[in-house]
Design a protein around this motif. Structure first.
Motif, PDB file in Angstrom:
ATOM      1  N   ILE A 103     -23.107  10.706 -16.274  1.00 48.64           N
ATOM      2  CA  ILE A 103     -24.714  10.604 -16.123  1.00 48.64           C
ATOM      3  C   ILE A 103     -25.010  10.338 -14.682  1.00 48.64           C
ATOM      4  N   ASN A 104     -24.090   9.818 -13.649  1.00 50.31           N
ATOM      5  CA  ASN A 104     -24.416   9.768 -12.556  1.00 50.31           C
ATOM      6  C   ASN A 104     -23.680  10.330 -11.490  1.00 50.31           C
ATOM      7  N   HIS A 105     -23.596  10.492 -10.203  1.00 50.61           N
ATOM      8  CA  HIS A 105     -22.884  11.179  -9.311  1.00 50.61           C
ATOM      9  C   HIS A 105     -21.675  10.474  -8.769  1.00 50.61           C
ATOM     10  N   LYS A 106     -21.413   9.143  -9.254  1.00 53.71           N
ATOM     11  CA  LYS A 106     -20.003   8.530  -8.938  1.00 53.71           C
ATOM     12  C   LYS A 106     -18.788   9.365  -9.313  1.00 53.71           C
ATOM     13  N   GLY A 107     -17.975   9.569  -8.514  1.00 55.79           N
ATOM     14  CA  GLY A 107     -16.888  10.382  -8.649  1.00 55.79           C
ATOM     15  C   GLY A 107     -16.886  11.833  -8.884  1.00 55.79           C
ATOM     16  N   ILE A 108     -18.215  12.453  -8.342  1.00 54.62           N
ATOM     17  CA  ILE A 108     -18.644  13.638  -8.584  1.00 54.62           C
ATOM     18  C   ILE A 108     -17.606  14.532  -7.953  1.00 54.62           C
ATOM     19  N   ALA A 109     -16.959  14.253  -6.699  1.00 51.67           N
ATOM     20  CA  ALA A 109     -16.157  15.275  -6.265  1.00 51.67           C
ATOM     21  C   ALA A 109     -14.889  15.541  -6.972  1.00 51.67           C
ATOM     22  N   SER A 110     -14.491  14.541  -7.849  1.00 50.37           N
ATOM     23  CA  SER A 110     -13.591  14.673  -8.799  1.00 50.37           C
ATOM     24  C   SER A 110     -13.880  15.412 -10.170  1.00 50.37           C
ATOM     25  N   TRP A 111     -14.859  14.809 -10.867  1.00 47.63           N
ATOM     26  CA  TRP A 111     -15.456  15.250 -12.082  1.00 47.63           C
ATOM     27  C   TRP A 111     -16.027  16.542 -11.989  1.00 47.63           C
ATOM     28  N   SER A 112     -16.445  16.944 -10.939  1.00 50.70           N
ATOM     29  CA  SER A 112     -16.973  18.207 -10.905  1.00 50.70           C
ATOM     30  C   SER A 112     -15.883  19.411 -10.744  1.00 50.70           C
ATOM     31  N   LYS A 113     -14.700  18.941 -10.325  1.00 46.63           N
ATOM     32  CA  LYS A 113     -13.656  19.902 -10.083  1.00 46.63           C
ATOM     33  C   LYS A 113     -13.047  20.172 -11.624  1.00 46.63           C
ATOM     34  N   VAL A 114     -12.940  19.134 -12.323  1.00 47.77           N
ATOM     35  CA  VAL A 114     -12.839  19.214 -13.891  1.00 47.77           C
ATOM     36  C   VAL A 114     -13.628  20.100 -14.646  1.00 47.77           C
ATOM     37  N   ALA A 115     -14.976  19.963 -14.480  1.00 50.58           N
ATOM     38  CA  ALA A 115     -15.998  20.626 -15.007  1.00 50.58           C
ATOM     39  C   ALA A 115     -15.896  22.333 -14.649  1.00 50.58           C
ATOM     40  N   GLU A 144     -40.884  22.987   5.079  1.00 44.48           N
ATOM     41  CA  GLU A 144     -41.745  21.985   4.101  1.00 44.48           C
ATOM     42  C   GLU A 144     -40.872  21.019   3.637  1.00 44.48           C
ATOM     43  N   GLN A 145     -40.779  20.541   2.371  1.00 40.88           N
ATOM     44  CA  GLN A 145     -40.104  19.286   2.080  1.00 40.88           C
ATOM     45  C   GLN A 145     -38.666  19.344   1.977  1.00 40.88           C
ATOM     46  N   ARG A 146     -37.891  18.339   2.354  1.00 39.13           N
ATOM     47  CA  ARG A 146     -36.517  18.770   2.467  1.00 39.13           C
ATOM     48  C   ARG A 146     -35.897  17.674   1.359  1.00 39.13           C
ATOM     49  N   TRP A 147     -34.760  17.681   0.621  1.00 38.25           N
ATOM     50  CA  TRP A 147     -34.324  16.915  -0.159  1.00 38.25           C
ATOM     51  C   TRP A 147     -32.694  16.360   0.150  1.00 38.25           C
ATOM     52  N   TRP A 148     -32.348  15.169   0.253  1.00 35.03           N
ATOM     53  CA  TRP A 148     -31.380  14.408   0.551  1.00 35.03           C
ATOM     54  C   TRP A 148     -30.416  14.375  -0.543  1.00 35.03           C
ATOM     55  N   PHE A 149     -29.134  15.195  -0.189  1.00 34.05           N
ATOM     56  CA  PHE A 149     -27.880  15.124  -1.224  1.00 34.05           C
ATOM     57  C   PHE A 149     -27.180  13.996  -0.790  1.00 34.05           C
ATOM     58  N   PRO A 150     -26.479  13.211  -1.494  1.00 33.80           N
ATOM     59  CA  PRO A 150     -25.830  11.967  -1.282  1.00 33.80           C
ATOM     60  C   PRO A 150     -24.577  12.269  -0.135  1.00 33.80           C
ATOM     61  N   HIS A 151     -24.505  11.252   0.645  1.00 36.93           N
ATOM     62  CA  HIS A 151     -23.224  11.008   1.446  1.00 36.93           C
ATOM     63  C   HIS A 151     -22.020  10.819   0.678  1.00 36.93           C
ATOM     64  N   LEU A 152     -20.972  11.659   0.658  1.00 40.50           N
ATOM     65  CA  LEU A 152     -19.872  11.495  -0.189  1.00 40.50           C
ATOM     66  C   LEU A 152     -18.777  11.200   0.957  1.00 40.50           C
ATOM     67  N   ALA A 153     -17.821  10.248   0.458  1.00 40.95           N
ATOM     68  CA  ALA A 153     -16.687  10.080   1.205  1.00 40.95           C
ATOM     69  C   ALA A 153     -15.748  11.539   1.264  1.00 40.95           C
ATOM     70  N   GLY A 154     -15.506  11.834   2.653  1.00 43.68           N
ATOM     71  CA  GLY A 154     -14.680  12.719   2.990  1.00 43.68           C
ATOM     72  C   GLY A 154     -13.490  12.526   3.920  1.00 43.68           C
ATOM     73  N   GLN A 155     -12.553  13.378   4.133  1.00 43.51           N
ATOM     74  CA  GLN A 155     -11.493  13.240   5.187  1.00 43.51           C
ATOM     75  C   GLN A 155     -11.936  14.094   6.034  1.00 43.51           C
ATOM     76  N   THR A 180     -29.332   9.367  -8.322  1.00 40.45           N
ATOM     77  CA  THR A 180     -27.984   9.639  -8.719  1.00 40.45           C
ATOM     78  C   THR A 180     -27.886  10.310  -9.985  1.00 40.45           C
ATOM     79  N   THR A 181     -28.815  10.147 -10.956  1.00 43.21           N
ATOM     80  CA  THR A 181     -28.588  10.803 -12.223  1.00 43.21           C
ATOM     81  C   THR A 181     -29.134  12.488 -12.209  1.00 43.21           C
ATOM     82  N   ASP A 182     -29.706  12.784 -11.038  1.00 41.67           N
ATOM     83  CA  ASP A 182     -30.130  14.180 -11.117  1.00 41.67           C
ATOM     84  C   ASP A 182     -29.360  14.916  -9.992  1.00 41.67           C
ATOM     85  N   VAL A 183     -28.587  14.486  -9.305  1.00 43.38           N
ATOM     86  CA  VAL A 183     -27.805  15.106  -8.204  1.00 43.38           C
ATOM     87  C   VAL A 183     -27.184  16.408  -8.699  1.00 43.38           C
TER      88      VAL A 183
END
Length: 227
Positions: A103-115, A144-155, A180-183
């Motif tokens: 439901i939220n973007h925690k762990g998204i770099a992992s679970w989006s790979k599974v998806a 016009e309007q800009r939308w902020w996508f979350p800062h994710l930890a990366g290497q 976070t629920t809409d990312v």
């Protein structure tokens, strides 16, 4: 969001055709064959990655007992994300198997790979590079309007060095923060809108954003140099 869609569409129309030369994420095709029996063809890494996801999706549907192995490969081996506990991965597999995502973007770099490996026609990977590219694309080419996508930890050290200045500029410009629920749903909706117009796969735009992250870092540094 229409302004971002227009910006991404313009960028993708120009650069998606270059994917065979710019997408260079390598993986061990011999290991894939040894593990899953898939003979990955393709003349470049873009074609090989696309083939890998297709094979994985077919296996996901045909062999539910293999889903943990597929998820482990997608995240830990292919994706290089090694910090997930077994219970966490089992949770990702369970929810994706139900046709959903967390439901939220925690762990998204992992679970989006599974998806994405379960169904690349409906899902795409969202990681630190993708998020960075979407933000910088708006910063440098958006209107016009800009939308902020979350800062994710990366290497990647070049991206890490840019994130603080990128955040500062976004705050000054009054960007709207995506909940976070809409990312993920916002991201996928954006890709679907763009790829329908271009008649390409959603994974193509994801791989483009991934591949161009360092170029975006260089362009950002030119406009907003480090003090």
């Amino acid at each position: 969001m229409k302004s971002l869609e227009k910006t991404l569409l313009c960028y993708a129309r120009k650069h998606v055709p270059t994917l065979p030369s710019i997408y260079t994420w390598e993986f061990d095709t011999a290991l894939v064959y040894q593990t899953f029996g898939w003979d990955i063809g393709g003349s470049n890494w873009y074609e090989k990655a696309s083939a890998l996801k297709r094979y994985a999706s077919q296996q996901w549907g045909a062999s539910p007992d293999q889903r943990m192995a597929l998820a482990d490969y997608a995240v830990r081996v292919w994706g290089g994300v090694k910090g997930n506990a077994s219970a966490t991965m089992q949770g990702y597999v369970q929810i994706v198997s139900q046709g959903q995502v967390p439901i939220n973007h925690k762990g998204i770099a992992s679970w989006s790979k599974v998806a994405a490996f379960s169904n690349p026609n409906e899902h795409a990977i969202f990681d630190a590079r993708v998020s960075f590219s979407l933000n910088v694309l708006q910063m440098l080419q958006g209107d016009e309007q800009r939308w902020w996508f979350p800062h994710l930890a990366g290497q990647n050290p070049r991206l890490k060095a840019c994130w603080p200045r990128l955040k500062t500029q976004a705050r000054k410009q009054g960007w709207l923060r995506i909940a976070t629920t809409d990312v993920y749903s916002t991201y996928i909706g954006l890709l679907i809108s763009v790829t329908r117009k271009l008649q390409v796969e959603i994974g193509d735009v994801e791989m483009l954003l991934f591949s161009k992250a360092e170029d975006f870092a260089s362009a950002f540094n030119e406009v907003y140099p480090s003090p």
